[in-house]
Design a protein around this motif. Structure first.
Motif, PDB file in Angstrom:
ATOM      1  N   MET A 275       9.359   7.338   1.219  1.00  0.00           N
ATOM      2  CA  MET A 275       8.363   6.297   1.463  1.00  0.00           C
ATOM      3  C   MET A 275       8.764   4.980   0.809  1.00  0.00           C
ATOM      4  SD  MET A 275       4.862   8.560   1.118  1.00  0.00           S
ATOM      5  CE  MET A 275       3.882   7.185   0.608  1.00  0.00           C
ATOM      6  N   LEU A 276       9.260   5.047  -0.421  1.00  0.00           N
ATOM      7  CA  LEU A 276       9.721   3.822  -1.097  1.00  0.00           C
ATOM      8  C   LEU A 276      10.889   3.191  -0.353  1.00  0.00           C
ATOM      9  CD1 LEU A 276       9.579   4.726  -4.874  1.00  0.00           C
ATOM     10  CD2 LEU A 276       8.378   2.875  -3.740  1.00  0.00           C
ATOM     11  N   ASN A 277      11.816   4.018   0.113  1.00  0.00           N
ATOM     12  CA  ASN A 277      12.971   3.506   0.835  1.00  0.00           C
ATOM     13  C   ASN A 277      12.542   2.831   2.132  1.00  0.00           C
ATOM     14  OD1 ASN A 277      15.558   2.977   1.564  1.00  0.00           O
ATOM     15  ND2 ASN A 277      16.122   5.082   1.996  1.00  0.00           N
ATOM     16  N   ALA A 278      11.591   3.418   2.835  1.00  0.00           N
ATOM     17  CA  ALA A 278      11.119   2.827   4.086  1.00  0.00           C
ATOM     18  C   ALA A 278      10.424   1.497   3.834  1.00  0.00           C
ATOM     19  CB  ALA A 278      10.174   3.790   4.787  1.00  0.00           C
TER      20      ALA A 278
ATOM     21  N   LEU B  17       0.823  -1.199   0.000  1.00  0.00           N
ATOM     22  CA  LEU B  17       0.000   0.000   0.000  1.00  0.00           C
ATOM     23  C   LEU B  17       0.864   1.259   0.000  1.00  0.00           C
ATOM     24  CD1 LEU B  17      -2.879   1.251   0.313  1.00  0.00           C
ATOM     25  CD2 LEU B  17      -2.437   1.216   2.773  1.00  0.00           C
ATOM     26  N   VAL B  18       1.930   1.264   0.782  1.00  0.00           N
ATOM     27  CA  VAL B  18       2.828   2.418   0.841  1.00  0.00           C
ATOM     28  C   VAL B  18       3.542   2.616  -0.490  1.00  0.00           C
ATOM     29  CG1 VAL B  18       4.960   3.267   1.916  1.00  0.00           C
ATOM     30  CG2 VAL B  18       3.137   2.365   3.322  1.00  0.00           C
ATOM     31  N   VAL B  19       3.981   1.541  -1.103  1.00  0.00           N
ATOM     32  CA  VAL B  19       4.657   1.644  -2.399  1.00  0.00           C
ATOM     33  C   VAL B  19       3.699   2.174  -3.462  1.00  0.00           C
ATOM     34  CG1 VAL B  19       5.678   0.275  -4.249  1.00  0.00           C
ATOM     35  CG2 VAL B  19       6.419  -0.071  -1.911  1.00  0.00           C
ATOM     36  N   THR B  20       2.482   1.667  -3.482  1.00  0.00           N
ATOM     37  CA  THR B  20       1.499   2.155  -4.452  1.00  0.00           C
ATOM     38  C   THR B  20       1.200   3.625  -4.222  1.00  0.00           C
ATOM     39  OG1 THR B  20       0.532  -0.046  -4.546  1.00  0.00           O
ATOM     40  CG2 THR B  20      -0.797   1.761  -5.394  1.00  0.00           C
ATOM     41  N   ALA B  21       1.036   4.029  -2.980  1.00  0.00           N
ATOM     42  CA  ALA B  21       0.753   5.432  -2.671  1.00  0.00           C
ATOM     43  C   ALA B  21       1.919   6.328  -3.071  1.00  0.00           C
ATOM     44  CB  ALA B  21       0.455   5.589  -1.189  1.00  0.00           C
ATOM     45  N   SER B  22       3.147   5.878  -2.850  1.00  0.00           N
ATOM     46  CA  SER B  22       4.293   6.717  -3.203  1.00  0.00           C
ATOM     47  C   SER B  22       4.451   6.837  -4.715  1.00  0.00           C
ATOM     48  CB  SER B  22       5.565   6.175  -2.573  1.00  0.00           C
ATOM     49  OG  SER B  22       5.880   4.917  -3.109  1.00  0.00           O
ATOM     50  N   LEU B  23       4.163   5.771  -5.451  1.00  0.00           N
ATOM     51  CA  LEU B  23       4.228   5.861  -6.912  1.00  0.00           C
ATOM     52  C   LEU B  23       3.139   6.788  -7.455  1.00  0.00           C
ATOM     53  CD1 LEU B  23       5.039   2.176  -7.874  1.00  0.00           C
ATOM     54  CD2 LEU B  23       6.560   4.131  -7.920  1.00  0.00           C
TER      55      LEU B  23
END
Length: 89
Positions: free
Chosen positions: A49-52, A13-19
């Protein structure tokens, strides 16, 4: 639900939101509706966010990796000779 499944779903979810955030920032800066400094700040936040998320998914490395043991050769060493022939001789 176990912790690993929840962790993977949250990180996806975080990866999708950051993209999506990165795409919105680039298109808003290109159309001129957002100042460039705000777009750069948003892209920096997306990268963080992607790094985290990747750091959470990778976890901690193993204590010490196993080292490969070199194979023992039972054959004798081969001596090579240079042979000249044909036009070089």
């Amino acid at each position: 639900m176990n912790w690993e499944l929840i962790k993977h779903k949250f990180c996806r979810l975080v990866v999708t939101a950051s993209l999506l955030l990165g795409g919105v920032m680039v298109s808003a800066a290109a159309s001129g509706t957002m100042p460039l400094w705000a777009a750069l700040l948003g892209l920096f936040a997306a990268v963080v966010m992607l790094n985290a998320a990747c750091g959470i998914l990778l976890g901690t490395p193993a204590a010490e990796p196993r080292r490969a043991v070199p194979a023992r050769t039972s054959r004798p060493a081969v001596q090579l000779f240079v042979v000249r022939g044909g036009h070089a001789a």
